[in-house]
Design a protein around this motif. Sequence first.
Motif, PDB file in Angstrom:
ATOM      1  N   VAL A 487     -23.992 -40.720 -14.586  1.00  0.00           N
ATOM      2  CA  VAL A 487     -23.719 -39.290 -14.400  1.00  0.00           C
ATOM      3  C   VAL A 487     -22.264 -38.981 -14.767  1.00  0.00           C
ATOM      4  CG1 VAL A 487     -23.621 -37.413 -12.704  1.00  0.00           C
ATOM      5  CG2 VAL A 487     -25.479 -39.088 -12.602  1.00  0.00           C
ATOM      6  N   SER A 488     -21.366 -39.881 -14.405  1.00  0.00           N
ATOM      7  CA  SER A 488     -19.938 -39.689 -14.702  1.00  0.00           C
ATOM      8  C   SER A 488     -19.717 -39.566 -16.211  1.00  0.00           C
ATOM      9  CB  SER A 488     -19.120 -40.863 -14.153  1.00  0.00           C
ATOM     10  OG  SER A 488     -19.537 -41.247 -12.877  1.00  0.00           O
ATOM     11  N   PHE A 489     -20.292 -40.503 -16.956  1.00  0.00           N
ATOM     12  CA  PHE A 489     -20.129 -40.476 -18.416  1.00  0.00           C
ATOM     13  C   PHE A 489     -20.806 -39.254 -19.028  1.00  0.00           C
ATOM     14  CE2 PHE A 489     -19.606 -45.108 -17.629  1.00  0.00           C
ATOM     15  CZ  PHE A 489     -18.351 -45.259 -18.191  1.00  0.00           C
ATOM     16  N   ASN A 490     -21.997 -38.928 -18.539  1.00  0.00           N
ATOM     17  CA  ASN A 490     -22.720 -37.779 -19.084  1.00  0.00           C
ATOM     18  C   ASN A 490     -21.981 -36.468 -18.822  1.00  0.00           C
ATOM     19  OD1 ASN A 490     -24.792 -39.318 -20.129  1.00  0.00           O
ATOM     20  ND2 ASN A 490     -26.140 -39.048 -18.378  1.00  0.00           N
ATOM     21  N   THR A 491     -21.285 -36.392 -17.676  1.00  0.00           N
ATOM     22  CA  THR A 491     -20.513 -35.185 -17.342  1.00  0.00           C
ATOM     23  C   THR A 491     -19.434 -34.933 -18.392  1.00  0.00           C
ATOM     24  OG1 THR A 491     -20.889 -35.534 -14.975  1.00  0.00           O
ATOM     25  CG2 THR A 491     -19.035 -34.125 -15.591  1.00  0.00           C
ATOM     26  N   ILE A 492     -18.691 -35.972 -18.724  1.00  0.00           N
ATOM     27  CA  ILE A 492     -17.622 -35.830 -19.722  1.00  0.00           C
ATOM     28  C   ILE A 492     -18.215 -35.637 -21.122  1.00  0.00           C
ATOM     29  CG2 ILE A 492     -15.617 -36.963 -20.747  1.00  0.00           C
ATOM     30  CD1 ILE A 492     -15.209 -38.424 -18.104  1.00  0.00           C
ATOM     31  N   MET A 493     -19.279 -36.372 -21.402  1.00  0.00           N
ATOM     32  CA  MET A 493     -19.898 -36.270 -22.720  1.00  0.00           C
ATOM     33  C   MET A 493     -20.459 -34.859 -22.956  1.00  0.00           C
ATOM     34  SD  MET A 493     -22.968 -38.554 -24.367  1.00  0.00           S
ATOM     35  CE  MET A 493     -22.060 -40.069 -24.308  1.00  0.00           C
ATOM     36  N   SER A 494     -21.003 -34.251 -21.895  1.00  0.00           N
ATOM     37  CA  SER A 494     -21.579 -32.910 -22.017  1.00  0.00           C
ATOM     38  C   SER A 494     -20.521 -31.898 -22.452  1.00  0.00           C
ATOM     39  CB  SER A 494     -22.199 -32.494 -20.684  1.00  0.00           C
ATOM     40  OG  SER A 494     -22.671 -31.166 -20.736  1.00  0.00           O
ATOM     41  N   MET A 495     -19.360 -31.943 -21.789  1.00  0.00           N
ATOM     42  CA  MET A 495     -18.307 -30.993 -22.143  1.00  0.00           C
ATOM     43  C   MET A 495     -17.711 -31.311 -23.513  1.00  0.00           C
ATOM     44  SD  MET A 495     -16.710 -28.292 -21.583  1.00  0.00           S
ATOM     45  CE  MET A 495     -17.514 -27.940 -20.018  1.00  0.00           C
TER      46      MET A 495
END
Length: 737
Positions: A487-495
């Motif tokens: 979730v941490s990586f996906n949060t940054i990747m999303s933005m």
Amino acid sequence: MPCYVSSVTSLSSRFCRKAWSCCKLLNFSVLCSVETIEFPDERTSHDNNGEIPVQNPYLYYVMLQRGMQNYAASGFYKEALHTLNLMTHITGKPTVYDYNSFMYHYLKSRKTSMQNLVEVYDLMRGFGPPPNAFTYNTLLNGLLSLFSLGALQYAFYFTEEMYRNGFVPSFSLLSRLLKNSVKLGDLMGSLYVFELMLRLEYSPTKNTSNMLIFSLSRAQKVHEAYFVLSVLLDKGFFPTLCSYNSILWALCKSSQIYTAWALFCYLKKKGLVNDVSSYSALVHGFSREGLWEEAYHVLEEMQKEGCKANVVTYTTIIKFLCDDGKIEEASCLLDRMEMEGCEPDLVTYNIILRALCHKDRILEAFELFHVMDEKGLSPDPFTYAAVAGGLLKAGSIGVATQFLLDFSSRGCLVDAATCNIYLHCLCNLGKSGEALLWLKSRMERGFTPNHITYNTILNGFCKDGNVDKALELLDHFEWADNRPDLVSFNTIMSMASKLGDSAMLRRVLYRMEFEDFKLNIISSTCLIRYFCKMQKFSDCIKLLESMICNGPTPTIVTYNVLLDNLCKNGLLGAAYRIFRVLKSNGPSPDTISYNILINSFIHEGDDLMVKQLLRDMHNQGMQPDSVTYGSFIYSLCKEGKVSVALHLRDQMVEAGVKPSIVIYNTLLNAMFQNGKLWEIFLLLKEMAVNGPEPDMVSADILNRAISKGWIKRFPKAMKAIELVIGNKSAEKLMLLQ
């Protein structure tokens, strides 16, 4: 016996005394037995039968027996087995009783290796003597006395072996095995023993049967629990209330309310007196399924039987009424509780508070909050989390933030859930830095953040556009398992994908590879969004094809991202072709898919396609939502047809769809453009009464009206608007105080 006497008398008295002394020492020390017994070695000559000639075979055998037993009792498996094997040099030895003795003493040592037991057992089966009933009884009694899951598994194995080889396990043995397996939580093993007992026509004891039913019910193995109860009922077994209620609750919680009702009626006819837990289970089951008439009927039956409903009974109905949106009925039931002398507890109030806040009924929620305070009920972290969560869901972020800040400033205990909600509120208000400082201050007081806490902060910085800071924090946070989660990586990747930041994406992907994380569907969808943002639609299609072939399988969310970006880039034809493929091959389009295309065709002025899509939605069993109506209202307002747009808004409300703040702002802006100040006042008044609350866009529209000089031109109307907005703000301030 004569041979024994003659052989002993032929020995010298000195040797007899030495032998007797050795035998006595064997009872106390294994080492003494090793020193005293002169075991033959490989150089010793054998007779014609392969046996070693011994002056006194019986005495030699006794010595070996004692040595083997002492070795086994001390847990020296190899030495004990070696001693047992030496008995083979004596005719007819070792016997089955020697093997049984070996196992008995080895199990007593409490240093038992299960593999060693199986090895000895296999020796008996392969080379003799074959196991007898006492062998199995010795093994099973010893294993059951160990009372461990590991020993229990081997107990099942030897029970099956015993039965397969024609020996019948005793009732007491199987009863112990069943009791141990239930206590140790091996429910599947328990069912195996239970069925074996039935095959042998044994009836389990009442206590063990009740334990089994209770344990199966608690583990949500409802079918198995009901099977056990049904079999035992046929045998005349009558369950205790504890085991009966456990299966009744399990049936009701697993949507088998009518099975529970049938069991309830059957046992009631048999004379079982039900208690409040029995009735509460049925109330839970009927309420869970939305069968309110039946749920209230059970309440009436309770009263007729002289069984008084307790706080659990009422809270159960109130919880499901609130889940069903029936808050008024839940409030009435709350009043009924108090009239009948059943005081609601904190859980009851928390449920209604949360429901009121979710429906944006903030004033009523705070009134109930004050009632709780008057009754001396101290709000717990769940109370504050319930209210704040409801406020957050209703879009009242500012009120939720102030509410939690007030709670925190009183020095109240803040749990992880409340902390995470507060941080989420701050981050939604664009105060990620403040959220980080607050978290640090809490950590200094002993608070331990979890992954949700850290991911909330990361998401806040990403929303603020500070992706570099988010990636820096990713490295510096003290993660629970020493690393972030997906979730941490996906949060940054999303933005990063929304911003089209290719450098940041590469850094995140490198870190994911380093931490051995694989892309999931959310990560892959982020990459789809990035390619769309950069208008690299050919790369986007290639990635989509790779996902279809190799995984992760694209979801409708992935396709909606692609459809939305194609439409925004004027590629409506390509979007519609993909939409038709989805309808044919799946995943099936959802309401969002239709809304994307409807909005695009409205902007294109293609009324024919809009009608076709609406008809298709209806045929698929989908209803227009707030976004669908919003697209049409926007189009009407753009054409200056404000009255028609308002009429559509009324139809929307009648259909049970709540207009969003976006729709109200669209209407407000159109009214402003057309100089309809009085209509603005009426709409704002409606918003003040029914919601939603005006946001920054609403305020901007009013500011533009003021800047246009409307205060001087329409002083009364502007005063009325100011009064509406002012009263609403005043109420909020009073509530916070």
